[in-house]
Scaffold this motif. Structure first.
Motif, PDB file in Angstrom:
ATOM      1  N   VAL A  19       0.835  -1.202   0.000  1.00 18.54           N
ATOM      2  CA  VAL A  19       0.000   0.000   0.000  1.00 18.54           C
ATOM      3  C   VAL A  19       0.869   1.251   0.000  1.00 18.54           C
ATOM      4  CG1 VAL A  19      -0.262   0.144   2.505  1.00 18.54           C
ATOM      5  CG2 VAL A  19      -2.027   1.083   1.022  1.00 18.54           C
ATOM      6  N   ALA A  20       1.985   1.236   0.736  1.00 16.48           N
ATOM      7  CA  ALA A  20       2.881   2.387   0.735  1.00 16.48           C
ATOM      8  C   ALA A  20       3.480   2.606  -0.652  1.00 16.48           C
ATOM      9  CB  ALA A  20       3.991   2.202   1.770  1.00 16.48           C
ATOM     10  N   ARG A  21       3.836   1.493  -1.329  1.00 15.75           N
ATOM     11  CA  ARG A  21       4.400   1.600  -2.681  1.00 15.75           C
ATOM     12  C   ARG A  21       3.393   2.228  -3.646  1.00 15.75           C
ATOM     13  NH1 ARG A  21       4.212  -3.910  -4.702  1.00 15.75           N
ATOM     14  NH2 ARG A  21       2.068  -3.201  -5.121  1.00 15.75           N
ATOM     15  N   ASP A  22       2.160   1.733  -3.604  1.00 15.11           N
ATOM     16  CA  ASP A  22       1.152   2.248  -4.523  1.00 15.11           C
ATOM     17  C   ASP A  22       0.812   3.711  -4.233  1.00 15.11           C
ATOM     18  OD1 ASP A  22       1.063  -0.144  -5.843  1.00 15.11           O
ATOM     19  OD2 ASP A  22      -0.710  -0.896  -4.768  1.00 15.11           O
ATOM     20  N   LEU A  23       0.785   4.082  -2.960  1.00 13.36           N
ATOM     21  CA  LEU A  23       0.486   5.476  -2.606  1.00 13.36           C
ATOM     22  C   LEU A  23       1.612   6.406  -3.060  1.00 13.36           C
ATOM     23  CD1 LEU A  23      -1.045   5.091   0.978  1.00 13.36           C
ATOM     24  CD2 LEU A  23      -2.256   5.632  -1.144  1.00 13.36           C
ATOM     25  N   ARG A  24       2.856   5.995  -2.866  1.00 15.30           N
ATOM     26  CA  ARG A  24       3.981   6.834  -3.281  1.00 15.30           C
ATOM     27  C   ARG A  24       4.000   7.009  -4.799  1.00 15.30           C
ATOM     28  NH1 ARG A  24       6.994   3.816   0.809  1.00 15.30           N
ATOM     29  NH2 ARG A  24       7.279   5.169   2.637  1.00 15.30           N
ATOM     30  N   ARG A  25       3.639   5.952  -5.508  1.00 21.00           N
ATOM     31  CA  ARG A  25       3.664   6.008  -6.967  1.00 21.00           C
ATOM     32  C   ARG A  25       2.695   7.075  -7.486  1.00 21.00           C
ATOM     33  NH1 ARG A  25       2.342   0.403  -9.253  1.00 21.00           N
ATOM     34  NH2 ARG A  25       4.385  -0.025  -8.322  1.00 21.00           N
ATOM     35  N   ARG A  26       1.556   7.207  -6.851  1.00 20.52           N
ATOM     36  CA  ARG A  26       0.536   8.137  -7.334  1.00 20.52           C
ATOM     37  C   ARG A  26       0.615   9.498  -6.629  1.00 20.52           C
ATOM     38  NH1 ARG A  26      -4.524   7.543  -9.996  1.00 20.52           N
ATOM     39  NH2 ARG A  26      -5.655   9.522  -9.853  1.00 20.52           N
ATOM     40  N   TYR A  27       0.946   9.496  -5.328  1.00 19.74           N
ATOM     41  CA  TYR A  27       0.816  10.734  -4.545  1.00 19.74           C
ATOM     42  C   TYR A  27       2.137  11.235  -3.968  1.00 19.74           C
ATOM     43  CZ  TYR A  27      -3.976   8.986  -4.669  1.00 19.74           C
ATOM     44  OH  TYR A  27      -5.183   8.516  -5.098  1.00 19.74           O
ATOM     45  N   GLY A  28       3.237  10.557  -4.259  1.00 19.41           N
ATOM     46  CA  GLY A  28       4.513  10.883  -3.618  1.00 19.41           C
ATOM     47  C   GLY A  28       5.007  12.290  -3.893  1.00 19.41           C
ATOM     48  N   GLU A  29       4.661  12.872  -5.023  1.00 22.09           N
ATOM     49  CA  GLU A  29       5.162  14.210  -5.344  1.00 22.09           C
ATOM     50  C   GLU A  29       4.559  15.271  -4.435  1.00 22.09           C
ATOM     51  OE1 GLU A  29       5.378  17.293  -9.163  1.00 22.09           O
ATOM     52  OE2 GLU A  29       4.979  15.148  -9.474  1.00 22.09           O
ATOM     53  N   GLY A  30       3.290  15.099  -4.070  1.00 23.44           N
ATOM     54  CA  GLY A  30       2.629  16.124  -3.256  1.00 23.44           C
ATOM     55  C   GLY A  30       2.348  15.718  -1.833  1.00 23.44           C
ATOM     56  N   HIS A  31       2.665  14.467  -1.471  1.00 27.49           N
ATOM     57  CA  HIS A  31       2.353  13.982  -0.126  1.00 27.49           C
ATOM     58  C   HIS A  31       3.527  13.159   0.415  1.00 27.49           C
ATOM     59  CE1 HIS A  31      -1.551  14.792  -1.958  1.00 27.49           C
ATOM     60  NE2 HIS A  31      -2.039  14.933  -0.745  1.00 27.49           N
ATOM     61  N   ARG A  32       3.555  13.044   1.723  1.00 31.64           N
ATOM     62  CA  ARG A  32       4.539  12.189   2.376  1.00 31.64           C
ATOM     63  C   ARG A  32       3.824  10.962   2.921  1.00 31.64           C
ATOM     64  NH1 ARG A  32       7.452  12.078   7.445  1.00 31.64           N
ATOM     65  NH2 ARG A  32       6.284  13.869   8.269  1.00 31.64           N
ATOM     66  N   VAL A  33       4.274   9.789   2.529  1.00 29.59           N
ATOM     67  CA  VAL A  33       3.637   8.543   2.964  1.00 29.59           C
ATOM     68  C   VAL A  33       4.369   8.018   4.191  1.00 29.59           C
ATOM     69  CG1 VAL A  33       3.032   6.189   2.331  1.00 29.59           C
ATOM     70  CG2 VAL A  33       2.874   8.023   0.626  1.00 29.59           C
ATOM     71  N   VAL A  34       3.619   7.809   5.264  1.00 31.25           N
ATOM     72  CA  VAL A  34       4.164   7.266   6.511  1.00 31.25           C
ATOM     73  C   VAL A  34       3.443   5.958   6.800  1.00 31.25           C
ATOM     74  CG1 VAL A  34       4.396   7.634   9.002  1.00 31.25           C
ATOM     75  CG2 VAL A  34       4.678   9.568   7.424  1.00 31.25           C
ATOM     76  N   ARG A  35       4.204   4.931   7.114  1.00 28.55           N
ATOM     77  CA  ARG A  35       3.555   3.644   7.420  1.00 28.55           C
ATOM     78  C   ARG A  35       3.946   3.152   8.804  1.00 28.55           C
ATOM     79  NH1 ARG A  35       6.278  -1.333   5.571  1.00 28.55           N
ATOM     80  NH2 ARG A  35       8.406  -0.876   4.879  1.00 28.55           N
TER      81      ARG A  35
END
Length: 551
Positions: A19-35
């Protein structure tokens, strides 16, 4: 730091990475993914984010986790970030639980595992979560945060310290939901206020001024142990000394107990200072002078309490409250004066809780639509009356004397007379301050023997001028009120002061100790004006040079 966070919580490492991989792929430029791998770990991360003032846009939590399931986690997470959007990750068998969570716990969506392809099953849901969060208007808070209570004297002191040192901050009351969230995130209770939270998210519980100063980046420790010139006091005279000392090549350090500016720094408007025809606030003038001194290389120490001055051969030693010392060839005392305490019953107990010394400009918003009382008849009181008249319903000056004309500048009296909501009560004193946890009323005593009670939550005191020079006992000669004698005033029938070691009379601004000079209001017989204080600060540096040439 400025990117809003997308938080994922799952105890299955494979699912968590996916889920972190998929979120970073789509939203990583404008968001920070924390798991996180558990609800507790995720809550700890959220508390840290809360303290650092970051934004959390959305949280995705697995329903089936040991110790704390996804619904239980989201319930607690809502207490920290109520505007963050929430979704459950769940297996098909748990669909009923997910629907129940939507109905009862305000979960926004649920996602079935696996979510392949994410373009169809994951991203549309997260897009909706982010869009809804953006509509809430939540913004990051990157500055210092203070959590406290309106009627807490330590809270007022912390806010005043930061404001007078020009450190931006945001204040939260423990009576407000966000204040309570920050208090919980800091693991503090209401008895430990104020809680000062640094921009990095580090909470300080009921800190001292020195702890606050160090945490927000103010200089509290000297760079070396020996200087050409030590200036004690950061008012106009001290700042003037620092500017001229540093600009003329002296290695200069200025030591200030609280904040640069002194009483002048608390003035809401100074209108008779040369070169400012439209007036200038004490804060503006102080900040310009401080930046000017730093530009020339002066070192500025804040929140350092000087407790002693010692002579060790040719060195002049300044001792701090913690026992440490710094030395120099010469010292300029520019400690100014402080307002005398109002001894009326109740004033001491309510100081910082409705009773304030000086303008306390941080209280201005709280004065909106209220009746404010100001004690004092000199310029500082008049300037405060003009300032608070823009906020309060009414401002009343309480003056002991017959009129303002013997103590206040003519231009200021004219201004006050032209302001409709400013009133002057002459031949009147404050006899008592009344209230339980904060000021609620005052007893006014009139010269004719009558008294009256008036309702108010704000009393600002500007009376007298007391030099805080007890730490100089036995070192330099002072008058009966504590002001320091200098120059010709030290000569008694042409005789130099006792202990004087040089074959010349003291210079004009020199104290009874060679190499220790005095500038500004703390000097006996000085003119109590900002311009004269700055001039004496500059003149003292000239005399320091003459003294150093003798050595």
């Amino acid at each position: 730091m400025n990117k809003p966070v997308l938080l994922t919580v799952d105890d299955d490492p494979g699912v968590s990475r996916a889920v972190a991989r998929d979120l970073r792929r789509r939203y990583g430029e404008g968001h920070r993914v924390v798991r996180a791998s558990s609800g507790k770990e995720a809550l700890d991360a959220l508390k840290e984010l809360k303290l650092r003032g970051e934004q959390v846009a959305a949280m995705l939590a697995d329903y089936r986790m040991p110790e704390m399931n996804g619904i239980e986690f989201l319930e607690q997470a809502m207490d920290l970030f109520p505007r963050a959007r929430r979704a459950l990750l769940t297996a098909y068998a748990d669909t009923d639980a997910a629907i129940q969570a939507i109905n009862l716990v305000d979960v926004d969506h649920y996602l079935l595992k696996p979510w392949d392809p994410p373009e169809e099953k994951l991203y549309p849901v997260v897009d909706a979560l982010i869009e809804t969060w953006r509509a809430s208007g939540e913004a990051a808070v990157e500055e210092i945060k203070i959590v406290g209570h309106r009627w807490s004297a330590p809270t007022f002191a912390a806010r005043d310290f930061l404001a007078r040192n020009a450190v931006p901050y945001r204040y939260y009351s423990i009576d407000e939901p966000e204040g309570r969230r920050l208090l919980d995130a800091a693991a503090a209770d209401p008895t430990e206020i104020p809680v000062v939270i640094t921009a990095e998210g580090r909470p300080l519980l009921a800190p001292s001024d020195a702890e606050i100063a160090a945490a927000v980046g103010l200089t509290v420790d000297p760079a070396t142990d020996f200087y050409d010139l030590i200036v004690v006091g950061g008012g106009p005279a001290g700042l003037g000394s620092a500017v001229y000392g540093a600009s003329e090549g002296l290695r200069t350090v200025l030591v200030e107990r609280q904040a640069a500016g002194g009483q002048a720094g608390q003035s809401s408007r100074i209108e008779n200072y040369l070169g400012f025809p439209d007036g200038v606030s004490g804060t503006q003038l102080t900040d310009r002078a401080r930046r000017q001194a730093v530009k020339f290389g002066a070192e500025m120490l804040t929140a350092r309490d000087v407790v002693a001055l010692e002579v060790q051969g040719s060195a002049r030693v300044v001792r701090f409250g913690d026992g440490s010392t710094i030395s120099a060839h010469a010292v300029i005392l520019a400690t100014g004066v402080s307002y005398r305490s109002l001894t009326a019953p109740g004033c001491h107990e309510l100081t910082g809780r409705g009773v304030f010394y000086g303008s306390a400009n941080t209280e201005a918003p709280e004065c909106a639509g209220t009746d404010v009382y100001i004690v004092g008849g000199a310029n500082s009181a008049g300037q405060a009356a003009v300032f608070f008249s823009r906020h309060a319903r009414s401002v009343t000056l309480v003056v002991r004397g017959e009129s303002l004309h013997t103590s206040m500048s003519h231009y200021l009296i004219q201004q006050l007379e032209a302001i409709e909501n400013v009133h002057v009560r002459t031949r009147t004193t404050v006899g008592q301050a009344c209230g339980d946890d904060h000021l609620e009323s005052l007893r006014l005593d009139h010269a004719d023997g009558t008294t009256e009670f008036v309702d108010t939550g704000h009393l600002f005191i500007f009376i007298g001028a007391r030099p805080q020079t007890e730490w100089l006992d036995g070192v330099v000669q002072r008058d009966e009120r504590g002001f320091v004698w200098t120059g010709p005033d030290l000569l008694n029938d042409g005789q130099r002061p006792a202990g004087w070691t040089l074959d010349r009379d003291p210079f004009y601004l020199e104290s009874s100790v060679p190499g220790v000079f005095v500038a500004g209001d703390v000097r006996a017989q000085s003119v109590k004006r900002v311009a004269s204080a700055v001039g004496e600060g500059a003149m003292a540096v000239t005399l320091v040079h003459r003294y150093l040439e003798e050595q």
